[in-house]
Design an enzyme around this catalytic site. Structure first.
Site, PDB file in Angstrom:
ATOM      1  N   ASN A   3     -25.969   4.911 -38.776  1.00 45.43           N
ATOM      2  CA  ASN A   3     -25.537   4.308 -37.521  1.00 45.43           C
ATOM      3  C   ASN A   3     -25.898   2.829 -37.411  1.00 45.43           C
ATOM      4  OD1 ASN A   3     -24.835   7.078 -36.530  1.00 45.43           O
ATOM      5  ND2 ASN A   3     -27.031   7.312 -36.791  1.00 45.43           N
ATOM      6  N   ALA A  41     -33.632  11.317 -37.050  1.00 43.64           N
ATOM      7  CA  ALA A  41     -32.581  11.706 -36.110  1.00 43.64           C
ATOM      8  C   ALA A  41     -31.240  11.321 -36.702  1.00 43.64           C
ATOM      9  CB  ALA A  41     -32.771  11.017 -34.751  1.00 43.64           C
ATOM     10  N   CYS A  42     -30.261  12.192 -36.557  1.00 44.74           N
ATOM     11  CA  CYS A  42     -28.947  11.891 -37.117  1.00 44.74           C
ATOM     12  C   CYS A  42     -28.291  10.712 -36.411  1.00 44.74           C
ATOM     13  CB  CYS A  42     -28.034  13.122 -37.050  1.00 44.74           C
ATOM     14  SG  CYS A  42     -27.852  13.798 -35.395  1.00 44.74           S
ATOM     15  N   THR A  43     -28.747  10.390 -35.184  1.00 43.53           N
ATOM     16  CA  THR A  43     -28.194   9.250 -34.453  1.00 43.53           C
ATOM     17  C   THR A  43     -29.058   7.999 -34.580  1.00 43.53           C
ATOM     18  OG1 THR A  43     -29.301  10.043 -32.455  1.00 43.53           O
ATOM     19  CG2 THR A  43     -26.978  10.658 -32.736  1.00 43.53           C
TER      20      THR A  43
END
Length: 482
Positions: A255, A283-285
């Protein structure tokens, strides 16, 4: 002695058919065992699916507000145990106490939210061309759902799958990640105490390669929801769709946060630091790439390095940033740090494993910042699940937008700017499922859709909010003529 947990199948707490268990350990002190869990296999997964299938019809016919009452009491049960679950999450996964407490509270809020949504479930009335025809729709549950969840949000992600599935009348089986399954089991304890009927919700611990695979390929499973790595997610998607199942996947991200030349640099550094180093970057975000206008690049680098070096690392119950969840995750982060050096990136700060004193044998790594990163470097293209930031210099907004989109992922993205035109173009043109203005890439509201573009998801169904309800329901159109 560590706590011992069982599977929850057909309303009973049971041991795995294998007779075997596995242990979890504190990532801040790996020699300290936290709990033991059932090392289940295909037989256990099949029994759980069959229990869910047997309970499906009766739960689907239960009035939605009654289902909501169970969810509401589940939320109350979890709230009563909030501090206990916060401590367990910190010890098993490594989050700081504040981060873990926020995740537990989010889980409570999710169950309250979907409890209230059950009052509004139904269909739509439409105008018919016929004079004596009532034309309307009704929503019906999909059936049995197989849920597979990761370790990085070990209670919130299960919650945002379980709660809408139950609210809409589905039954389910959950296979949580083996690294930190304790808080997921707590959800089922809370459901059981709330009077959930036998078989409606089941949890089976053990390896996804056997338990998870058996679940998603079982003929009685109608829907599959998976959150995890892209490699595994693509296999899950292929296996589920080959059998005609409904499927959603969320598979990670790389991101960007764009820092405009109009941005307040100190604010931008705060935003990027929070988005990158929060939850140890797991965290994937999380913000992985800071894409910075050349006019403010040097100033931003100084500011973000200052933020990184000010973070106090240590066990999550006392410090700003906790450990990585496991030795393999730590090794993966350290490997990418070496790759970045070899590619020609400049190590501005960090880059080392932390050892001795308060770190002990824990899986601690310094917050790390690389500068002079080109967007085709592996460090800028591949997901690094740790506190490592790549800072990329760009000439203008067009270059920044092109750089941000030049990636296989598309989960979350943000821009820091005082230019309204840039902000409006960014949210229109960024290839990401979540777009933010003057905010960090992490942090999600529970009542709006969540999901990604490109390789960040299956691009089929979103999670959370009304989108969560959509995934777990099928719409039927009714022509009623008398």
């Amino acid at each position: 002695m560590s706590e011992s947990y069982q599977n929850y199948v057909n309303g009973s707490w049971t041991d795995a058919s294998t007779g075997e268990t596995f242990e979890t350990n504190d990532p801040a002190a790996p020699n300290e065992a936290i709990a033991s869990y059932q090392q289940s296999d295909v037989e256990d997964a099949n029994a759980a699916v069959e229990a869910a299938a047997a309970a499906s019809e009766e739960w689907a016919e239960t009035p939605a507000p009654q289902r909501g009452a169970v969810l509401r009491e589940t939320a109350q049960n979890l709230a009563a145990r909030k501090e206990e679950l916060t401590e367990l999450l910190t010890r098993e996964e490594g989050k700081t106490h504040a981060e873990a407490g926020g995740e537990v509270q989010r889980t409570i809020d999710i169950f309250y939210y979907y409890a209230e949504k059950t009052r509004d479930l139904g269909g739509k009335v439409k105008s018919s061309s016929g004079e004596r025809t009532n034309l309307y729709t009704k929503n019906q549950p999909v059936g049995v759902a197989a849920l597979i969840t990761p370790w990085n949000y070990p209670i919130a992600i299960p919650a945002w799958k379980i709660a809408p599935a139950l609210a809409t009348g589905n039954t389910l089986v959950l296979n949580p990640a083996s690294v930190a399954p304790g808080v997921a089991i707590a959800i089922f304890e809370a459901l059981d105490d709330a009077g959930l009927p036998d078989g409606v919700a089941n949890i089976v611990t053990g390896p996804g390669s056997s338990v998870g695979d058996a679940m998603i390929t079982h003929e009685d499973v109608d829907a599959v929801s998976f959150t995890g790595s892209g490699e595994v997610g693509h296999m899950v998607y292929d296996a589920a769709t080959d059998d005609g199942k409904r499927v959603q996947t969320e598979l990670g991200g790389k991101n960007p946060t764009v820092v405009s030349n109009s941005a307040d640099v100190e604010e931008a550094a705060d935003i990027v630091a929070a988005g990158r180093f929060g939850v140890t970057g797991q965290a994937c975000t999380a913000c992985s790439r800071a894409i910075v206008h050349t006019d403010v690049y040097d100033e931003f680098v100084d500011a973000i390095v200052e933020r990184a070096e000010a973070i106090e690392v240590g066990p999550g119950d006392e410090y700003d940033m906790g450990p990585q969840v496991s030795e393999s995750e730590l090794e993966g982060t350290l490997d990418y740090i070496e790759i970045a050096k070899e590619e020609g990136a400049t190590l501005a700060t960090g880059g080392n494993r932390l050892e001795g004193d308060r770190y002990g044998e824990g899986y601690f790594v310094e917050p790390t910042v690389f500068t002079d990163v080109e967007n085709d470097f592996r460090i800028a293209q591949e997901e690094v699940f740790g506190p490592v930031l790549s800072v990329i210099e760009v000439e203008d907004f067009e270059d920044a937008l092109e750089t941000a989109n030049d990636i296989q992922y598309g989960l979350s993205a943000s821009i820091v700017t005082d230019d309204h035109t840039e902000a409006e173009r960014f949210v229109d043109e960024i290839e990401a499922g979540v777009a933010k203005i003057n905010d960090k890439t992490t942090g999600l509201e529970l009542h709006v859709p969540f999901g990604g573009f490109k390789q960040s998801s299956s691009e089929t169904w979103r999670e959370q909010g009304d989108a969560g309800i959509d995934f777990y329901t099928i719409e039927k159109t009714i022509y009623d003529t008398f």
